[in-house]
Scaffold this active site. Structure first.
Site, short mmCIF file in Angstrom:
data_model
loop_
_atom_site.label_atom_id
_atom_site.label_comp_id
_atom_site.label_asym_id
_atom_site.label_seq_id
_atom_site.Cartn_x
_atom_site.Cartn_y
_atom_site.Cartn_z
N SER A 102 0.85 -1.18 0.00
CA SER A 102 0.00 0.00 0.00
C SER A 102 0.89 1.24 0.00
O SER A 102 1.66 1.45 -0.94
CB SER A 102 -0.96 -0.04 1.19
OG SER A 102 -1.97 0.91 1.06
N HIS B 35 -8.29 -4.58 -1.58
CA HIS B 35 -7.00 -4.02 -1.19
C HIS B 35 -6.18 -5.02 -0.37
O HIS B 35 -4.95 -4.98 -0.40
CB HIS B 35 -7.21 -2.72 -0.40
CG HIS B 35 -5.95 -1.98 -0.13
ND1 HIS B 35 -5.09 -1.58 -1.13
CD2 HIS B 35 -5.37 -1.57 1.03
CE1 HIS B 35 -4.05 -0.94 -0.61
NE2 HIS B 35 -4.20 -0.93 0.70
#
Length: 706
Positions: free
Chosen positions: A561, A676
């Site tokens: 991320s 994600h």
């Protein structure tokens, strides 16, 4: 020499030389941002196939995958309390037979006895099969104090967008004619038993530039949502706006939170009729809990309080009763961390406030009792030099459930009563022989003289440099604390353990940008100070080399991320130092990140690339813009999800295309589900851990060709 994964000749479109990208028109790979574009997915499929063909043929791959799956599916795991609802405990259980999970309930008494009498409320796997959906559990909000009605959120494939349905825990069924919202990035909370706060996608103009709700409405049971009453409205450039409610004893406090940026929030108290009263809380303070009629907030800048000034990182309390009465409200301090401490977690039980503090990255649990003139503080007796996490606190009675672990000791769940000693309720079994390894906390000195902590794990008794994996994050106030090795690094399951079992070293680096030392640690890496986090990472790697613990080019940098910015930047800046990077669900193209999915919400963290002054400092470290041709580039492994609706898959795709154009070795694995977090189930998590282990062995491990 073993064949490498360099595919430069595969595609004709990479033949043209690459120019420095300062505008969208300069980017030859922008077509890869079309998430489900036919051409883009064909390219993804080719990269996936090439990576899998190479790595799955390695002899360690099937062994590592099977071992990872066994660890992840172990039914001896702790049944963690995801909620304490009066005298009941809620848990989401995942194992080999239930990869998506069983949402279930038990009495608190049976849970405390170690023999919970579970009743399954929702079988997520069966629900998905029955409805022809790939449902992934996103949680449930149950209305206190009865907890019989819950707003259940489930996502098709694991995206951030989800479906909301009302569920009855008594009947064990979804409520016929109950509250239901279609798939969207909604903000939903109970106002009362027949009314919801709702922010959702209602079409043009109802979402912010970041893709989150811009309106908050009150939706009455039995009415059409089109008739819902508008109670708050944000700006188009805001991150989001939402409603929330907290039960404090017998009082339900309701709030509206408008977030102009990722790091600022404007809170208002909502009265029974839906009208609002602004709260006197600073915009950069963090709402942490409500207890005994006080809102408890964490400060990120100094604030005038009763008797003086409260410093950064302190917890202060505001009287909500005084807000309602229209009085001038002056907050008071309830906890002040020391210079080596940071408040990381805060949770309220019926009469107590529980805070988890980091002290040089080790956890402590502190109980606060409201009193006058100051709240009474008491440190709880839990194992030292450990990572402590608050799992849940009881709404009735005063008990905290916390986990305690470190890199070599598996998690133990403790029930910590306000009176009496902590009681161990459950422990995970040891998954490896911890006596084979040593853990040491060390400190490196960064370029500007800052002392940066890191944890080093090595095989016991081994001297000299070893191939080393360094994992870090360095952003968004998120502290990285040492977890049991089957969970390090994050989202790669037992990769850290497998790497150590292969005779190598693993490092967890606590670089700036996180919250390890409170707000100052984060602020030192914001925007134009971002280079500090990269310098910290380099300092850790250089410290290992200087002390003959690692060798240049036999070091891998790992991040996901925001960590994608980190590992991309350090790879570009020090190709002499790193031999490989692992980049998961990564941010990479900082020229366009604010135009992709939720990227606009993070401009307070990184800067706005459309503002010349911001781009002037961002372009110095943006990974995508600073990639260069050359055989010395660290070898990258990108893992991500097609359905990630937070960080756009185009980031990793475009970076891979550049590697390919440069003729550089790289690996790529894009999972079609999972959002994600990438893995929608343990099967994919185990596969990823095995692929990454094989990658590390090939590129920096003992199996590397010199």
């Amino acid at each position: 020499m073993v064949a490498r994964l360099a595919l430069a000749a595969a595609l004709a479109f990479v033949a043209a030389p690459l120019a420095a990208q300062d505008t969208d028109a300069d980017d030859p790979y922008i077509w890869l941002e079309e998430i489900k574009g036919e051409k883009a997915l064909e390219q993804v499929d080719r990269w996936n196939a090439d990576t899998e063909a190479l790595l799955t043929a390695s002899p360690e791959y099937p062994i590592a995958k099977a071992w990872a799956k066994q660890i992840l599916d172990d039914d001896r795991q702790i049944a963690m309390p995801t909620a304490i609802q009066g005298d009941r405990v809620i848990n989401l259980w995942r194992d080999a037979n239930n990869p998506r999970g069983l949402w279930r309930i038990a009495s608190l008494a049976s849970y405390m006895s170690g023999k919970p009498d579970w009743r399954v409320l929702i079988d997520v796997d069966k629900l998905g099969k029955d409805e022809g959906k790939s449902w992934v559990w996103h949680g449930a909000d149950c209305l206190a104090p009865e907890y019989t009605r819950c707003l259940v959120s489930i996502s098709d494939g694991g995206t951030d967008a989800d479906v909301v349905r009302e569920f009855d825990t008594v009947t064990g069924k979804f409520v016929d004619g109950g509250f239901t919202l279609p798939e969207a990035k909604s903000n939903v909370a109970w106002f009362d038993k027949d009314t919801l706060f709702v922010g959702t996608d209602e079409g043009a103009g109802t979402l912010t530039d970041s893709g989150y709700p811009r309106l908050v409405k009150l939706w009455k049971r039995g009415s059409d949502f089109a008739s819902a009453k508008l109670v708050a409205e944000g700006q188009q450039a805001d991150v989001s706006i939402s409603g929330l409610s907290v039960l404090d004893g017998e009082t339900r406090w309701r709030f509206i939170n408008r977030s102009p940026s990722f790091w600022t929030n404007n809170y208002e108290l909502v009265k029974d009729d839906g009208s609002t009263i602004p709260l006197p809380m600073p915009a950069d303070a963090e709402f942490r809990a409500v207890l005994d009629g006080f809102l408890v907030a964490k400060l990120n800048s100094p604030l005038a309080i009763q008797g003086g000034t409260a410093g950064v990182g302190s917890l202060v309390a505001f009287s909500l009763e005084d807000v309602v009465k229209g009085y001038d409200v002056t907050p008071f301090t309830v906890f002040v961390p020391s210079a080596s401490q940071a408040v990381e977690e805060v949770s309220a039980s019926e009469h107590k406030l529980w805070i988890k503090v980091l002290d040089d990255v080790s956890g402590k649990l502190i109980e606060l009792t409201p009193a006058h003139p100051g709240w009474i503080s008491r440190e709880m007796d839990l194992p030292a030099n450990s990572t402590i996490q608050i799992a849940e606190t009881s709404g009735k009675g005063d008990m905290a459930f916390v986990t305690v672990e470190n890199m070599l000791t598996p998690p133990t769940l403790y029930a910590v009563p306000s009176e009496g000693e902590p009681v161990a309720i459950a422990s995970e079994p040891a998954q490896f022989d911890a006596s084979k390894f040593t853990v040491e906390q060390k400190f490196a000195i960064s370029k500007d003289g800052t002392r940066v902590p890191y944890y080093l794990v090595r095989p016991k008794g081994v001297e000299g440099p070893l191939p080393t994996l360094i994992h870090a994050y360095g952003g968004f106030r998120n502290a990285q604390t040492p977890k049991y090795l089957t969970a390090e690094p994050y989202r790669s399951g037992p990769l850290g353990l497998f790497w150590l079992e292969s005779g190598n070293a693993y490092v967890l680096a606590n670089i700036r940008g996180g919250g390890e030392y409170g707000p100052r640690w984060h602020e030192d890496a914001l925007r134009d100070k971002r280079q500090n986090s990269f310098d910290d990472f380099h300092a850790v790697a250089d410290d290992l080399v200087a002390n003959r613990l690692a060798t240049p080019k036999r070091i891998a940098a790992s991040g996901r991320s925001n960590g994608g910015v980190l590992v991309g930047a350090v790879a570009n800046q020090r190709p002499d130092l790193y031999g490989a990077i692992i980049s998961g669900s990564p941010l990479i193209d900082m020229r366009r990140y604010n135009k992709l999915l939720a990227g606009a919400s993070w401009m307070a963290e990184y800067g706005n690339p459309d503002v010349a002054e911001d781009w002037a400092f961002m372009k110095a470290w943006s990974p995508y813009q600073n990639m260069k041709p050359g055989a010395d580039a660290p070898v990258a492994f990108y893992y991500l999800s097609t359905l990630d609706d937070r960080v756009h898959p185009g980031h990793a795709r475009k970076a891979a295309a550049k590697h390919e154009a440069f003729g550089q070795t790289f690996y790529y694995h894009e999972y079609k589900e999972g959002g994600h977090s990438v893995g929608a189930d343990h099967e994919e998590d185990a596969k990823r851990a095995a692929l990454l282990l094989t990658f590390l062995n090939r590129e920096i491990g003992s199996g590397k060709d010199d």
